[in-house]
Scaffold this active site. Structure first.
Site, short mmCIF file in Angstrom:
data_model
loop_
_atom_site.label_atom_id
_atom_site.label_comp_id
_atom_site.label_asym_id
_atom_site.label_seq_id
_atom_site.Cartn_x
_atom_site.Cartn_y
_atom_site.Cartn_z
N SER A 11 0.85 -1.19 0.00
CA SER A 11 0.00 0.00 0.00
C SER A 11 0.88 1.24 0.00
O SER A 11 1.70 1.43 0.92
CB SER A 11 -0.88 0.02 1.25
N HIS A 22 -1.29 -1.35 -4.23
CA HIS A 22 -2.56 -1.03 -3.56
C HIS A 22 -2.61 0.47 -3.29
O HIS A 22 -1.69 1.04 -2.70
CB HIS A 22 -2.65 -1.83 -2.27
N ASP A 61 -4.74 3.55 -1.69
CA ASP A 61 -5.78 3.84 -0.69
C ASP A 61 -6.32 5.25 -0.85
O ASP A 61 -5.63 6.23 -0.55
CB ASP A 61 -5.20 3.67 0.72
N MET A 81 -8.97 8.01 0.44
CA MET A 81 -9.78 8.33 1.63
C MET A 81 -10.35 9.73 1.53
O MET A 81 -9.67 10.64 1.07
CB MET A 81 -8.89 8.27 2.88
N HIS A 133 -8.44 1.10 -3.74
CA HIS A 133 -9.34 0.85 -2.60
C HIS A 133 -10.01 2.17 -2.23
O HIS A 133 -9.37 3.06 -1.67
CB HIS A 133 -8.50 0.29 -1.44
N MET A 164 -12.13 4.34 -0.02
CA MET A 164 -12.76 4.52 1.30
C MET A 164 -13.46 5.87 1.24
O MET A 164 -13.05 6.85 1.88
CB MET A 164 -11.67 4.46 2.38
N MET A 183 -11.24 -6.30 5.54
CA MET A 183 -10.44 -5.34 6.33
C MET A 183 -10.09 -5.98 7.66
O MET A 183 -10.99 -6.40 8.41
CB MET A 183 -11.21 -4.05 6.58
N GLY A 197 -8.77 3.63 7.47
CA GLY A 197 -8.49 5.04 7.71
C GLY A 197 -7.02 5.35 7.91
O GLY A 197 -6.57 6.44 7.59
N GLY A 223 -0.55 1.20 9.61
CA GLY A 223 0.21 0.92 10.82
C GLY A 223 -0.61 0.58 12.05
O GLY A 223 -0.11 0.67 13.17
N ASP A 234 -6.59 -6.75 4.18
CA ASP A 234 -6.00 -5.41 4.21
C ASP A 234 -5.96 -4.90 5.64
O ASP A 234 -7.01 -4.68 6.27
CB ASP A 234 -6.85 -4.48 3.32
N GLY A 235 -4.73 -4.72 6.15
CA GLY A 235 -4.55 -4.12 7.47
C GLY A 235 -3.76 -5.01 8.41
O GLY A 235 -4.18 -6.14 8.68
N GLY A 236 -2.61 -4.52 8.85
CA GLY A 236 -1.84 -5.26 9.85
C GLY A 236 -1.24 -6.56 9.35
O GLY A 236 -0.94 -7.46 10.15
N GLY A 274 1.26 -2.39 4.04
CA GLY A 274 1.84 -1.05 3.94
C GLY A 274 3.11 -0.97 4.74
O GLY A 274 4.22 -1.13 4.22
#
Ligand code: DX5
Ligand code: ZN
Length: 225
Positions: A12, A37, A39, A41, A70, A72, A141, A146, A149, A176-178, A198
């Site tokens: 990301s 990816h 993002d 927002m 993506h 958001m 997700m 939002g 990290g 997606d995430g962590g 990311g």
């Protein structure tokens, strides 16, 4: 129709140097990224602002792999054509972003992109039960969207549930995430085939020292091999 279910790593660019997107994308692709990816927002659907279609169009020539956008944002529909024209290969909208996600997915395909649908952590897998024939990808997700990290929310059970629901349909499962070498193995085992990462990819490197990007990507790949 079959799809490539080998696991793909999608860095990301939210974790990249915002003053250097072109060079960051060149570097991370040279270091082994499978997809990029992106993002987007809006400060409304999520409590953060990133960038929009003009930035997507500007970075497109640097992406030789797959541009995975993506969104958001809410509403989504008025912006689909702009993101498609910016060159997105995949456009993902959130199931929570409005009352007409089925129409949104149809509109994404009509604009010439693959259609993805994302689920916030609190949204059950069943929310996409009637969308599996109009979607090319489900994005699970594993943080509240939002910010990059954040810590991983364990939702491997939801991934497994979706994998069973999808059956032999040509639908990717993205998480997606962590995502890190610690969390990737369980996600892949549950059925995810696209791993967004990311901070775990961009940490420790830069455009002038991109080797850590490759080391980070290889560490994620090695974790589930
Ligand atoms: C979160 C974004 C993610 C984020 C992932 O809203 O959708 O793509 O950049 O970042 P990490 O991998 O750092 O959790
Ligand atoms: Zn994302």
């Amino acid at each position: 129709m079959t799809i490539d279910r080998t696991v793909k790593i999608a860095p990301s660019i939210l974790a990249a140097d915002f003053a250097n997107f072109g060079a960051e994308i060149d570097a991370v692709e040279a270091q082994g990224a499978d997809w990029i990816h992106v993002d987007v927002m809006d400060g409304h659907f999520v409590p953060n602002l990133s960038f929009g279609p003009a930035t997507c169009a500007a970075i497109r020539p640097h992406i030789k792999t797959v541009m995975d956008v993506h969104l958001m944002i809410a509403p989504v529909d008025p912006y689909i054509d702009e993101f498609a024209k910016a060159g997105a290969d995949i456009i993902t909208a959130h199931v929570e972003a409005g009352p007409h996600i089925h129409r949104t997915l149809q509109a994404i395909r009509a604009a010439g992109a693959k259609a993805g649908v994302a689920l916030n952590p609190g949204t059950p897998a069943s929310a996409v039960a009637h969308l599996l024939d109009v979607a090319d990808m489900i994005c699970v997700m594993t943080v509240n969207p939002g910010f990059g990290g954040q810590s991983f929310i364990p939702l491997e059970g939801k991934v497994a549930e979706l994998r069973a629901m999808i059956g032999d349909r040509p639908v990717h499962i993205e998480v997606d995430g962590g995502v890190t070498p610690q969390t990737a193995p369980g996600l892949v085992k549950a059925g995810a085939d696209v791993l967004v990462a990311g901070s775990a990819v961009f940490k420790g490197g830069s455009v002038s020292d991109p080797a850590p990007y490759g080391e980070n990507i290889r560490a994620i790949r090695a974790s589930y091999a």
